[in-house]
Design an enzyme around this catalytic site. Structure first.
Site, PDB file in Angstrom:
ATOM      1  N   GLY A 273     -33.187  -6.220  31.661  1.00 36.87           N
ATOM      2  CA  GLY A 273     -31.772  -6.322  31.300  1.00 36.87           C
ATOM      3  C   GLY A 273     -31.545  -6.750  29.862  1.00 36.87           C
ATOM      4  O   GLY A 273     -30.643  -6.245  29.190  1.00 36.87           O
ATOM      5  N   ASN A 274     -32.388  -7.674  29.364  1.00 37.01           N
ATOM      6  CA  ASN A 274     -32.148  -8.191  28.013  1.00 37.01           C
ATOM      7  C   ASN A 274     -32.423  -7.146  26.928  1.00 37.01           C
ATOM      8  O   ASN A 274     -32.010  -7.302  25.799  1.00 37.01           O
ATOM      9  CB  ASN A 274     -32.981  -9.459  27.767  1.00 37.01           C
TER      10      ASN A 274
ATOM     11  N   LYS B 243     -31.196  -6.836  46.047  1.00 40.24           N
ATOM     12  CA  LYS B 243     -31.259  -6.543  44.606  1.00 40.24           C
ATOM     13  C   LYS B 243     -29.947  -6.899  43.911  1.00 40.24           C
ATOM     14  O   LYS B 243     -28.895  -6.332  44.224  1.00 40.24           O
ATOM     15  CB  LYS B 243     -31.555  -5.047  44.450  1.00 40.24           C
TER      16      LYS B 243
ATOM     17  N   LYS C 281     -36.590  -1.471  39.236  1.00 40.32           N
ATOM     18  CA  LYS C 281     -37.256  -0.721  38.163  1.00 40.32           C
ATOM     19  C   LYS C 281     -38.716  -1.151  37.985  1.00 40.32           C
ATOM     20  O   LYS C 281     -39.533  -0.373  37.489  1.00 40.32           O
ATOM     21  CB  LYS C 281     -36.500  -0.842  36.842  1.00 40.32           C
TER      22      LYS C 281
ATOM     23  N   LYS D   7     -41.836  -8.183  39.533  1.00 39.84           N
ATOM     24  CA  LYS D   7     -42.662  -7.900  38.353  1.00 39.84           C
ATOM     25  C   LYS D   7     -44.124  -8.192  38.644  1.00 39.84           C
ATOM     26  O   LYS D   7     -45.011  -7.388  38.331  1.00 39.84           O
ATOM     27  CB  LYS D   7     -42.212  -8.740  37.157  1.00 39.84           C
TER      28      LYS D   7
END
Ligand code: ADP
Ligand code: MG
Length: 314
Positions: free
Chosen positions: A13-14, A130, A214, A276
């Protein structure tokens, strides 16, 4: 000449920001980090998230139904497709410009609208997990829950967000085209927002009400493209155990077995760091020589040079 290292980068997102102007600015910084890796001699494929953007598109489409009662509600799969195109548009232009600014004129950049098949029986459809959209206060979140029947949850101490189903990616529908483009030297943006979730109904692909993580989609993409590296770029330089608690320890170099142990002990928050580390583990153990790295966007180059980040390997 040594074969180029193939890297799949998963942008968090960042790397993209939360609003239209923020994204326009963020993709410039992101493009610098990506082109740094290309200059280091890597072959790069880009995947990215879409949490804020898909939330934004979804809200805009809800507003449309209020304005025009003829308009039915927009399926989440269509919102994901819109977010892929919008993010791809900004990202591919920023990448193109950064390449040209550095005198690299032989790498075409293109975004692939990507569908990813999910299993309709995936248990994730029963337990939405999510987070998407903006961070809200408890009061705002309660209002959304009441008004739209959304399921709202607290996200890693940062506020409340809507949660949707996040099934596991099973198959990248456009993988053949993506592979051809990557093999011919194009810089490809694919699997945006985890890919448009679809289920197979004979020859028909039906959009699913979900957002694929993702991190898992990037892992599948990296495996399918036989990448050497999966790099997950996010808002922290490393993953930690006892994150934000006494005994916090940032992880540098860990084996798949150590990572699995830390997962089991509950060190990584579901919906943020856990996917992740799980994706990193899945990639690193899928074939000898494959490695995964979790680090800050700005540290991508240092990460690939072995100077920082959390590296996960067999
Ligand atoms: P992205 O948009 O890059 O996917 P996320 O917000 O989903 O980013 O996940 C990254 C966040 O995970 C970090 O900013 C941090 O707040 C949170 N986090 C949760 N557990 C951990 C942990 N054990 N170590 C490091 N960060 C963690
Ligand atoms: Mg995330």
């Amino acid at each position: 000449m040594e074969k180029k290292k193939r890297i799949v980068i998963a942008l968090g997102g960042n790397a993209l920001g939360n609003t239209l102007p923020e994204q326009m600015k963020a993709v410039k910084i992101t493009s610098r980090a990506i082109v740094d890796l290309i200059e280091e001699g890597c072959e790069v494929v880009v995947a990215h998230g879409n949490g804020p953007q898909v939330g934004m598109v979804n809200n805009a489409m809800i507003a449309l139904t209020h304005e025009d009662p003829q308009q039915p509600n927009t399926p989440l799969s269509v919102c994901v497709a819109m977010s892929q195109a919008y993010i791809g548009y900004d990202l591919q232009n920023a990448l193109r410009e950064e390449l040209l600014n550095r005198g690299i004129e032989d790498i075409p950049v293109a975004t692939m609208i990507t569908q990813v098949r999910v299993d309709p029986d995936d248990p994730a459809f029963q337990t939405p997990s999510k987070p998407i959209g903006r961070f809200l206060t408890k009061e705002q979140a309660d209002l959304m829950a009441e008004k739209y029947d959304y399921i709202m949850k607290e996200d890693a101490g940062r506020g409340y967000r809507r949660v949707v189903a996040s099934p596991k990616p099973q198959e990248i529908i456009e993988i053949g085209t993506i592979r051809t483009m990557v093999n011919s030297g194009d810089l490809v943006i694919a699997c945006g927002g985890g890919g448009i979730p679809v289920t197979r109904q004979g020859n028909h692909l039906k959009g699913a009400s979900a957002v694929i993580d993702k991190d898992f989609a990037s892992c599948l993409l990296a495996k399918e493209l036989d990448a050497d590296f999966l790099i997950i770029l996010t808002a922290v330089e490393k993953a930690a155990i006892n994150y934000g608690k006494p005994g916090e320890k940032w992880l540098d170099d860990i084996t798949v077995d150590e990572a699995k142990q830390y997962i089991e002990e509950g060190h990584f928050a579901p919906g943020s760091m856990l996917p992740k580390v799980q994706a990193a583990v899945e990639f690193a153990e899928s074939k000898p020589g494959r490695q995964a790295l979790i680090t800050l966007l700005e540290k991508a180059k240092d990460g690939i040079l072995g100077k920082t980040g959390t590296r996960i390997h067999l």
